[in-house]
Write an enzyme that holds these catalytic residues in place. Structure first.
Site, PDB file in Angstrom:
ATOM      1  N   LYS A  43      47.525 -25.077   5.662  1.00  0.00           N
ATOM      2  CA  LYS A  43      47.778 -25.510   4.415  1.00  0.00           C
ATOM      3  C   LYS A  43      49.233 -26.835   4.479  1.00  0.00           C
ATOM      4  O   LYS A  43      48.756 -27.869   3.900  1.00  0.00           O
ATOM      5  CB  LYS A  43      48.188 -24.742   3.376  1.00  0.00           C
ATOM      6  N   CYS A  49      52.011 -30.519  -5.075  1.00  0.00           N
ATOM      7  CA  CYS A  49      51.819 -30.308  -3.702  1.00  0.00           C
ATOM      8  C   CYS A  49      52.285 -31.200  -2.645  1.00  0.00           C
ATOM      9  O   CYS A  49      53.211 -30.864  -1.874  1.00  0.00           O
ATOM     10  CB  CYS A  49      50.191 -30.262  -3.501  1.00  0.00           C
TER      11      CYS A  49
HETATM   12  N1  LIG Z   1      48.319 -27.118  -9.489  1.00  0.00           N
HETATM   13  C1  LIG Z   1      47.579 -27.716  -8.431  1.00  0.00           C
HETATM   14  O1  LIG Z   1      47.008 -28.892  -8.498  1.00  0.00           O
HETATM   15  C2  LIG Z   1      47.541 -26.890  -7.172  1.00  0.00           C
HETATM   16  C3  LIG Z   1      46.588 -27.119  -6.362  1.00  0.00           C
HETATM   17  C4  LIG Z   1      46.623 -26.466  -5.001  1.00  0.00           C
HETATM   18  C5  LIG Z   1      47.320 -25.199  -4.942  1.00  0.00           C
HETATM   19  N2  LIG Z   1      48.139 -24.970  -6.131  1.00  0.00           N
HETATM   20  C6  LIG Z   1      48.879 -23.739  -5.589  1.00  0.00           C
HETATM   21  O2  LIG Z   1      48.935 -22.958  -6.673  1.00  0.00           O
HETATM   22  C7  LIG Z   1      50.283 -22.395  -7.124  1.00  0.00           C
HETATM   23  C8  LIG Z   1      50.319 -22.197  -8.506  1.00  0.00           C
HETATM   24  O3  LIG Z   1      49.988 -23.583  -9.333  1.00  0.00           O
HETATM   25  P1  LIG Z   1      49.537 -23.620 -10.745  1.00  0.00           P
HETATM   26  O4  LIG Z   1      49.070 -25.041 -10.854  1.00  0.00           O
HETATM   27  O5  LIG Z   1      48.478 -22.586 -11.146  1.00  0.00           O
HETATM   28  O6  LIG Z   1      50.876 -23.300 -11.668  1.00  0.00           O
HETATM   29  P2  LIG Z   1      50.861 -23.241 -13.183  1.00  0.00           P
HETATM   30  O7  LIG Z   1      52.381 -23.515 -13.465  1.00  0.00           O
HETATM   31  O8  LIG Z   1      50.013 -23.728 -13.608  1.00  0.00           O
HETATM   32  O9  LIG Z   1      50.844 -21.444 -13.186  1.00  0.00           O
HETATM   33  C9  LIG Z   1      51.597 -20.629 -12.987  1.00  0.00           C
HETATM   34  C10 LIG Z   1      51.424 -19.405 -13.790  1.00  0.00           C
HETATM   35  O10 LIG Z   1      52.293 -18.434 -13.149  1.00  0.00           O
HETATM   36  C11 LIG Z   1      52.789 -17.642 -14.245  1.00  0.00           C
HETATM   37  N3  LIG Z   1      53.825 -16.986 -13.554  1.00  0.00           N
HETATM   38  C12 LIG Z   1      55.207 -17.507 -13.220  1.00  0.00           C
HETATM   39  N4  LIG Z   1      55.971 -16.371 -12.665  1.00  0.00           N
HETATM   40  C13 LIG Z   1      55.169 -15.317 -12.946  1.00  0.00           C
HETATM   41  C14 LIG Z   1      55.485 -13.685 -12.520  1.00  0.00           C
HETATM   42  N5  LIG Z   1      56.453 -13.573 -11.926  1.00  0.00           N
HETATM   43  N6  LIG Z   1      54.341 -12.939 -12.831  1.00  0.00           N
HETATM   44  C15 LIG Z   1      53.191 -13.442 -13.158  1.00  0.00           C
HETATM   45  N7  LIG Z   1      53.058 -14.686 -13.768  1.00  0.00           N
HETATM   46  C16 LIG Z   1      53.847 -15.681 -13.412  1.00  0.00           C
HETATM   47  C17 LIG Z   1      53.331 -18.767 -15.240  1.00  0.00           C
HETATM   48  O11 LIG Z   1      53.432 -18.187 -16.247  1.00  0.00           O
HETATM   49  C18 LIG Z   1      51.972 -19.525 -15.307  1.00  0.00           C
HETATM   50  O12 LIG Z   1      51.094 -19.330 -16.105  1.00  0.00           O
HETATM   51  C19 LIG Z   1      51.220 -23.763  -6.591  1.00  0.00           C
HETATM   52  O13 LIG Z   1      52.429 -23.057  -6.254  1.00  0.00           O
HETATM   53  C20 LIG Z   1      50.462 -23.882  -5.367  1.00  0.00           C
HETATM   54  O14 LIG Z   1      50.715 -23.069  -4.293  1.00  0.00           O
HETATM   55  C21 LIG Z   1      48.214 -25.745  -7.196  1.00  0.00           C
END
Ligand SMILES: NC(=O)c1ccc[n+]([C@@H]2O[C@H](COP(=O)([O-])OP(=O)(O)OC[C@H]3O[C@@H](n4cnc5c(N)ncnc54)[C@H](O)[C@@H]3O)[C@@H](O)[C@H]2O)c1
Length: 469
Positions: A253, A307
């Site tokens: 990744k 990212c």
């Molecule tokens: N957003 C993107 O485009 C994308 C693309 C590929 C991969 N990712 C990966 O996905 C991960 C998450 O991204 P996202 O966009 O979904 O984030 P986001 O901010 O949209 O969602 C994260 C969620 O996690 C919750 N959260 C935070 N701490 C927590 C805890 N201790 N226990 C339970 N829930 C908790 C938050 O309240 C939130 O709802 C990124 O760090 C990355 O590694 C994201």
């Protein structure tokens, strides 16, 4: 053969994402519900998805759509309440709201703030909470540490714990497995299983990507890898790639995202050289990419979002010797300076100059400000003394004010002397220069407005595109 201006074939003429066909579902649904779930094909169990955000909620809905019982875990009460009413809080993600509603109506999707209880009930726990960067550009683990600590008391014999959040190489094995062992009193890869499987989805196309991108999986040992691969094979319609280790999956990744950052930095350096020699970089890239081994991306005002600008730093935090990676970050972040300098040159200075920034989110169509170059651009213009106005169709006036810019109502008369497009929003194509009677320059930061007619005396400056006016 015919003679054409630009190559007409080639999978990546413009660089960037190639659309892959989505696989149709070949699962025999519904599966047989079993407890405990041991990976037998045609069966399903209970999965907890920890972090029900932009990525976690679509995943939860996807798993429920393939017959699993899904418990979404989130620290935000409002997110939990929405899911328990069958609503998606992710307005813009195509298909997710319907899938959440149908999974909830079928009794296969619910939510809680209690991570330990969810892990206790679940056969599989998928963690997808953010790991970001701190002020020193080091991984900031606070959300993931809290999530791991929350689920650990519920991890039991037979649990499979999968990390989908992007992590530095080695973290699954060396940081999080010991943390789970300490809190659960169980041995990783023996009494419970642990794997890493990177989330590689693109906001705005998440469900489609889930059906097309191969799913990479690497466990602490082949035992963990195999169980995680069987889980994904039961919930996804894409190919599952069982890798040799968690580290190989973690690295893949970081390699994919860093490759794109370095590639874009190269395109930006090429664009600066194209300016110097007076050729159009878009013509050069399209021609170069007609050779199937060339995949040069597009230049622009830099790279934003959760990212691409973040993960090179995950690599650098463990491997500072990767100087090409570090230099690429500098090049891409430096592109804001190219736009600011173009405006300064055109206006003879920036002090008090009204400058309108079009697009503040990190890219058009995605309401995400994380690491957005639009935010950095507003700050750079303000610190150079400009009066900054901004418009973004995804942001409210209050959002725009909170970022330090004056909201510009689209289509109203305005005294801006310079326009800078920071996204390639289609809305900009409807821009009428008559709204800006004092306009001196348009900086086309994503090379999306070459066709826009400008009055005599108004300059057009793209990125690596011959100057007009
Ligand atoms: N957003 C993107 O485009 C994308 C693309 C590929 C991969 N990712 C990966 O996905 C991960 C998450 O991204 P996202 O966009 O979904 O984030 P986001 O901010 O949209 O969602 C994260 C969620 O996690 C919750 N959260 C935070 N701490 C927590 C805890 N201790 N226990 C339970 N829930 C908790 C938050 O309240 C939130 O709802 C990124 O760090 C990355 O590694 C994201």
């Amino acid at each position: 053969m015919s003679i054409v201006d630009r190559p007409t074939s080639g999978s990546s003429l413009l660089g960037g994402s190639i659309v892959m066909p989505a696989n149709s579902c070949a699962h025999a649904l519904p599966p047989r519900l079993v407890s405990p779930w041991a990976g037998e094909p045609g069966t399903a169990g209970t999965v907890a998805v920890v972090g029900a955000g932009k990525m976690g909620l679509p995943l939860a809905a996807q798993f429920a759509g393939h017959g699993w019982t899904v418990i979404a875990v989130d620290v935000q009460e409002a997110v939990v309440a929405a899911i328990n009413e069958g609503r998606s809080h992710m307005g813009e993600e195509p298909g997710v709201a319907d899938l959440v509603a149908s999974a909830h109506a079928a009794g296969r999707l619910r939510a809680t703030t209690d991570g330990a209880a969810a892990a206790r009930e679940a056969n599989v726990v998928v963690l997808i909470v953010p790991v970001m960067l701190d002020a020193r550009q080091q991984p900031d683990y606070r959300h993931m540490d809290a999530a791991v600590d929350a689920i650990a008391p519920g991890v039991h014999v037979g649990s499979l714990v999968i990390f989908e959040t992007t992590l530095p190489v080695g973290d699954t094995r060396d940081r999080f497995a010991p943390r789970l062992e300490a809190a659960s009193g169980l041995r990783a890869d023996a009494e419970f299983l642990v794997a890493f499987s990177p989330e590689r989805l693109f906001s705005g196309a998440v469900l489609r990507n889930l059906a097309s991108y191969p799913k990479l999986v690497g466990g602490l040992s082949p035992r963990s890898t195999e169980r995680a691969a069987l889980f994904y094979d039961s919930v996804l319609d894409a190919e599952i790639v069982a890798m040799s280790s968690a580290e190989a999956a973690e690295f893949s990744k970081l390699a994919d995202t860093t490759y794109r950052d370095v590639n874009i930095a190269l395109a930006n350096e090429f664009a600066a050289y194209a300016d110097r020699v007076g050729v159009d970089i878009r013509e050069v890239i399209a021609a170069a990419n007609s050779q199937p081994y060339s995949h040069i991306h597009q230049p622009g005002l830099g790279v934003g979002g959760h990212c691409i600008p973040v993960y090179p730093h995950f690599l650098l935090s463990r491997a500072p010797e990767l100087t090409l990676v570090a230099r690429s970050r500098e090049v891409n972040d430096g592109q804001i300076g190219v736009a600011v300098q173009a405006v300064r040159d055109a206006l003879g200075g920036l002090d008090g100059a009204p400058v309108l920034v079009l697009g503040l989110t990190y890219r058009e169509g995605v309401k995400e400000l994380a690491y957005s170059r639009g935010v950095a651009l507003v700050e750079a213009l303000r610190s150079a003394g400009a009066r900054v106005l901004a418009h973004d169709p995804l942001l409210s006036d209050a959002d725009i004010r909170s970022l330090g810019a004056e909201p510009y109502p689209w289509g109203s008369p305005c005294d801006a002397r310079a326009l800078i497009t920071q996204t390639a929003d289609r809305l900009w194509r409807a821009l009428d220069p008559a709204w800006f009677p004092d306009l001196a320059i348009l900086v086309d930061g994503r090379n999306s407005l070459s066709g826009l007619a400008l009055p005599p005396g108004v300059a057009h400056r793209g990125i690596g595109v011959p100057a007009r006016g």
